[in-house]
Design a protein around this motif. Sequence first.
Motif, PDB file in Angstrom:
ATOM      1  N   GLY A  55      52.926  21.378  71.001  1.00 16.26           N
ATOM      2  CA  GLY A  55      53.191  20.452  69.903  1.00 16.26           C
ATOM      3  C   GLY A  55      54.670  20.472  69.535  1.00 16.26           C
ATOM      4  N   ALA A  56      55.284  19.301  69.648  1.00 19.05           N
ATOM      5  CA  ALA A  56      56.695  19.149  69.248  1.00 19.05           C
ATOM      6  C   ALA A  56      56.685  18.690  67.800  1.00 19.05           C
ATOM      7  CB  ALA A  56      57.380  18.124  70.150  1.00 19.05           C
ATOM      8  N   SER A  57      56.419  19.645  66.918  1.00 16.18           N
ATOM      9  CA  SER A  57      56.042  19.314  65.534  1.00 16.18           C
ATOM     10  C   SER A  57      57.173  19.538  64.538  1.00 16.18           C
ATOM     11  CB  SER A  57      54.870  20.200  65.115  1.00 16.18           C
ATOM     12  OG  SER A  57      55.322  21.541  65.016  1.00 16.18           O
ATOM     13  N   SER A 105      54.682  18.383  74.747  1.00 17.28           N
ATOM     14  CA  SER A 105      54.502  17.234  73.869  1.00 17.28           C
ATOM     15  C   SER A 105      53.660  16.208  74.612  1.00 17.28           C
ATOM     16  CB  SER A 105      55.872  16.626  73.519  1.00 17.28           C
ATOM     17  OG  SER A 105      55.713  15.337  72.966  1.00 17.28           O
ATOM     18  N   GLY A 106      52.954  15.381  73.891  1.00 13.46           N
ATOM     19  CA  GLY A 106      52.194  14.307  74.527  1.00 13.46           C
ATOM     20  C   GLY A 106      53.101  13.206  75.058  1.00 13.46           C
ATOM     21  N   ARG A 119      60.023  12.246  74.097  1.00 18.75           N
ATOM     22  CA  ARG A 119      60.173  12.956  72.826  1.00 18.75           C
ATOM     23  C   ARG A 119      60.245  14.467  73.065  1.00 18.75           C
ATOM     24  NH1 ARG A 119      58.755  13.899  68.013  1.00 18.75           N
ATOM     25  NH2 ARG A 119      56.891  15.018  68.602  1.00 18.75           N
ATOM     26  N   SER A 131      50.816  23.844  67.181  1.00 15.50           N
ATOM     27  CA  SER A 131      51.020  23.088  65.932  1.00 15.50           C
ATOM     28  C   SER A 131      50.894  21.593  66.187  1.00 15.50           C
ATOM     29  CB  SER A 131      52.374  23.421  65.300  1.00 15.50           C
ATOM     30  OG  SER A 131      53.432  23.053  66.155  1.00 15.50           O
ATOM     31  N   THR A 132      49.904  21.265  67.000  1.00 18.28           N
ATOM     32  CA  THR A 132      49.537  19.862  67.192  1.00 18.28           C
ATOM     33  C   THR A 132      48.662  19.416  66.022  1.00 18.28           C
ATOM     34  OG1 THR A 132      47.768  20.791  68.505  1.00 18.28           O
ATOM     35  CG2 THR A 132      49.645  19.858  69.713  1.00 18.28           C
ATOM     36  N   THR A 133      48.229  18.152  66.046  1.00 17.31           N
ATOM     37  CA  THR A 133      47.296  17.702  65.010  1.00 17.31           C
ATOM     38  C   THR A 133      45.964  18.453  65.175  1.00 17.31           C
ATOM     39  OG1 THR A 133      46.772  15.800  66.409  1.00 17.31           O
ATOM     40  CG2 THR A 133      48.414  15.463  64.689  1.00 17.31           C
ATOM     41  N   ASN A 134      45.216  18.521  64.096  1.00 13.03           N
ATOM     42  CA  ASN A 134      44.168  19.532  63.985  1.00 13.03           C
ATOM     43  C   ASN A 134      43.031  19.425  65.010  1.00 13.03           C
ATOM     44  OD1 ASN A 134      45.686  20.336  61.799  1.00 13.03           O
ATOM     45  ND2 ASN A 134      44.472  19.164  60.316  1.00 13.03           N
ATOM     46  N   HIS A 142      43.635  21.563  68.225  1.00 13.18           N
ATOM     47  CA  HIS A 142      43.803  23.020  68.209  1.00 13.18           C
ATOM     48  C   HIS A 142      42.754  23.726  69.088  1.00 13.18           C
ATOM     49  CE1 HIS A 142      45.875  22.879  63.938  1.00 13.18           C
ATOM     50  NE2 HIS A 142      46.561  22.243  64.859  1.00 13.18           N
ATOM     51  N   ASP A 177      43.754  20.254  54.803  1.00  8.34           N
ATOM     52  CA  ASP A 177      45.191  20.547  54.864  1.00  8.34           C
ATOM     53  C   ASP A 177      45.611  21.603  53.840  1.00  8.34           C
ATOM     54  OD1 ASP A 177      47.625  19.717  56.316  1.00  8.34           O
ATOM     55  OD2 ASP A 177      48.365  19.229  54.307  1.00  8.34           O
ATOM     56  N   HIS A 182      44.321  26.530  52.698  1.00 10.80           N
ATOM     57  CA  HIS A 182      45.295  27.568  52.320  1.00 10.80           C
ATOM     58  C   HIS A 182      44.862  28.286  51.044  1.00 10.80           C
ATOM     59  CE1 HIS A 182      48.517  27.099  55.175  1.00 10.80           C
ATOM     60  NE2 HIS A 182      48.784  25.847  54.859  1.00 10.80           N
ATOM     61  N   GLN A 227      56.145  26.802  50.975  1.00  8.86           N
ATOM     62  CA  GLN A 227      56.624  27.379  52.235  1.00  8.86           C
ATOM     63  C   GLN A 227      57.865  28.241  52.027  1.00  8.86           C
ATOM     64  OE1 GLN A 227      56.892  23.357  54.220  1.00  8.86           O
ATOM     65  NE2 GLN A 227      55.725  24.427  55.779  1.00  8.86           N
TER      66      GLN A 227
HETATM   67  P1  NDP Z   1      53.775  16.698  62.835  1.00 10.03           P
HETATM   68  O1  NDP Z   1      53.273  15.343  62.537  1.00 10.03           O
HETATM   69  O2  NDP Z   1      55.230  16.941  62.695  1.00 10.03           O
HETATM   70  O3  NDP Z   1      53.372  17.124  64.313  1.00 10.03           O
HETATM   71  C1  NDP Z   1      52.065  16.955  64.823  1.00 10.03           C
HETATM   72  C2  NDP Z   1      52.126  16.190  66.142  1.00 10.03           C
HETATM   73  O4  NDP Z   1      52.600  14.887  65.874  1.00 10.03           O
HETATM   74  C3  NDP Z   1      53.114  16.807  67.114  1.00 10.03           C
HETATM   75  O5  NDP Z   1      52.431  17.700  67.954  1.00 10.03           O
HETATM   76  C4  NDP Z   1      53.697  15.599  67.850  1.00 10.03           C
HETATM   77  O6  NDP Z   1      52.977  15.314  69.029  1.00 10.03           O
HETATM   78  C5  NDP Z   1      53.484  14.444  66.902  1.00 10.03           C
HETATM   79  N1  NDP Z   1      54.771  14.041  66.302  1.00 10.03           N
HETATM   80  C6  NDP Z   1      55.566  14.770  65.496  1.00 10.03           C
HETATM   81  N2  NDP Z   1      56.650  14.085  65.126  1.00 10.03           N
HETATM   82  C7  NDP Z   1      56.536  12.880  65.726  1.00 10.03           C
HETATM   83  C8  NDP Z   1      57.349  11.717  65.770  1.00 10.03           C
HETATM   84  N3  NDP Z   1      58.509  11.665  65.105  1.00 10.03           N
HETATM   85  N4  NDP Z   1      56.921  10.669  66.502  1.00 10.03           N
HETATM   86  C9  NDP Z   1      55.763  10.728  67.171  1.00 10.03           C
HETATM   87  N5  NDP Z   1      54.959  11.796  67.193  1.00 10.03           N
HETATM   88  C10 NDP Z   1      55.338  12.854  66.479  1.00 10.03           C
HETATM   89  O7  NDP Z   1      52.892  17.696  61.988  1.00 10.03           O
HETATM   90  P2  NDP Z   1      53.222  19.013  61.167  1.00 10.03           P
HETATM   91  O8  NDP Z   1      54.292  19.811  61.782  1.00 10.03           O
HETATM   92  O9  NDP Z   1      53.388  18.662  59.768  1.00 10.03           O
HETATM   93  O10 NDP Z   1      51.815  19.781  61.324  1.00 10.03           O
HETATM   94  C11 NDP Z   1      51.393  20.282  62.574  1.00 10.03           C
HETATM   95  C12 NDP Z   1      50.300  21.327  62.381  1.00 10.03           C
HETATM   96  O11 NDP Z   1      50.827  22.396  61.614  1.00 10.03           O
HETATM   97  C13 NDP Z   1      49.055  20.866  61.661  1.00 10.03           C
HETATM   98  O12 NDP Z   1      47.943  21.541  62.177  1.00 10.03           O
HETATM   99  C14 NDP Z   1      49.300  21.303  60.220  1.00 10.03           C
HETATM  100  O13 NDP Z   1      48.095  21.499  59.515  1.00 10.03           O
HETATM  101  C15 NDP Z   1      50.061  22.584  60.433  1.00 10.03           C
HETATM  102  N6  NDP Z   1      51.004  22.904  59.354  1.00 10.03           N
HETATM  103  C16 NDP Z   1      50.997  24.169  58.824  1.00 10.03           C
HETATM  104  C17 NDP Z   1      51.866  24.547  57.848  1.00 10.03           C
HETATM  105  C18 NDP Z   1      51.885  25.953  57.378  1.00 10.03           C
HETATM  106  O14 NDP Z   1      52.697  26.269  56.517  1.00 10.03           O
HETATM  107  N7  NDP Z   1      51.077  26.849  57.885  1.00 10.03           N
HETATM  108  C19 NDP Z   1      52.819  23.590  57.277  1.00 10.03           C
HETATM  109  C20 NDP Z   1      52.807  22.290  57.931  1.00 10.03           C
HETATM  110  C21 NDP Z   1      51.912  21.992  58.926  1.00 10.03           C
HETATM  111  P3  NDP Z   1      53.473  15.841  70.442  1.00 10.03           P
HETATM  112  O15 NDP Z   1      53.373  17.316  70.368  1.00 10.03           O
HETATM  113  O16 NDP Z   1      52.520  15.210  71.377  1.00 10.03           O
HETATM  114  O17 NDP Z   1      54.890  15.398  70.617  1.00 10.03           O
END
Ligand code: NDP
Length: 329
Positions: free
Chosen positions: A8-10, A34-35, A39, A71-74, A77, A177, A181, A255
């Motif tokens: 996950g590129a999150s 990443s998907g 990106r 850290s992809t969408t839920n 996982h 979400d 926590h 956070q």
């Molecule tokens: P994001 O939306 O940033 O990332 C989730 C997925 O969305 C990525 O894997 C990526 O897919 C895709 N994505 C991200 N940015 C873009 C973009 N600009 N354009 C297109 N696609 C994008 O989510 P979060 O980082 O907020 O959350 C990810 C996970 O982490 C969730 O499970 C969430 O519950 C958890 N989380 C936990 C926190 C904590 O404190 N423990 C805090 C925040 C989130 P790909 O990988 O395919 O590129």
Amino acid sequence: TLGWGLIGASTIAHEWMIDAIRAQPGHAVAAVMSGDAQRGAAYATAHGIPASTTSLDELLANPAVDAVYISTTNELHAPQAIAAARAGRHVLCEKPLAMTLADAQAIVAACEGAGVVLGTNHHLRNAASHIAIRQLIRDGAIGQPLFARVFHAVKLPAHLQGWRVHKPDAGGGVILDITVHDADTLRFLLDAEPVEAVAMSQGDGPVEDGVMAVLRFDNGVLAQLHDAFNVAHAGTGIEIHGTAGSIIGRDVMTQRPVGEVLLRTAEGERQIALVPHDLYAHSLAQFAAAVRGEGVPAASGEDGMRSLAAALAVVEASRTGRRTPVRLA
Ligand code: NDP
């Protein structure tokens, strides 16, 4: 040394976890999946990550990857965590561990079966504030805990609204979400298990964006939760009220390593001294120790499964209007 593969590129990896990994001596980010190839490549370049791929198999075959951070969408996982475990990689997975209890249990079983470490990235139990609150309760500072109140209504920034609000199968709404926590934090603070829930929720979209719930714990504590995606100015906090005193945590459901903890008893009010540290680096350090065989992750797979079970009970209670047991099977 430990090489990490990011699944996950999150945003969370970008904002917190890549730095937290690199803060551990000998740890490196070896690859990102990443998907989207473009990106992923741009993300790798921006973060100085040597490899990017769209293939989970390729990431898991990379000999430089010893552990994965998911850290992809839920909804992704569970399959990704199970594949990583089968490939013999340690797994640090974001919360909620999965969308269903069965999937969370399948992750736990796969990691146990493969003999790899599984952690859930519940960051709050890593905070100096929550560690201090837990110690106060254990030391008897407030007598027997009776009630808890959790203030966790926040405003989701625009760039995080996407799948959380609009894709029910990927996010699950505010309860999966944020309530997840709260459930983990309360389990950590109280050393008790939630057994049933009542709840009402708000939201015009496909999933809830605000909820008020009560969880009853097996030590008798009633915990009131207020979680939302659309409240900008409430501030966060947690309170534990006991027979001999109250603990007030202000600005601690966050956070960032901030906030204050107050203890009120018959002797008056005093502020508890805290030495703040990065929550995510703390989580990583405990995970790393567990990989070395020196302890357990801050939040285990079982912890992730139990926080999910509590959140799912709140979802069910809010949808049915019924008092709902927290089911572990
Ligand atoms: P994001 O939306 O940033 O990332 C989730 C997925 O969305 C990525 O894997 C990526 O897919 C895709 N994505 C991200 N940015 C873009 C973009 N600009 N354009 C297109 N696609 C994008 O989510 P979060 O980082 O907020 O959350 C990810 C996970 O982490 C969730 O499970 C969430 O519950 C958890 N989380 C936990 C926190 C904590 O404190 N423990 C805090 C925040 C989130 P790909 O990988 O395919 O590129």
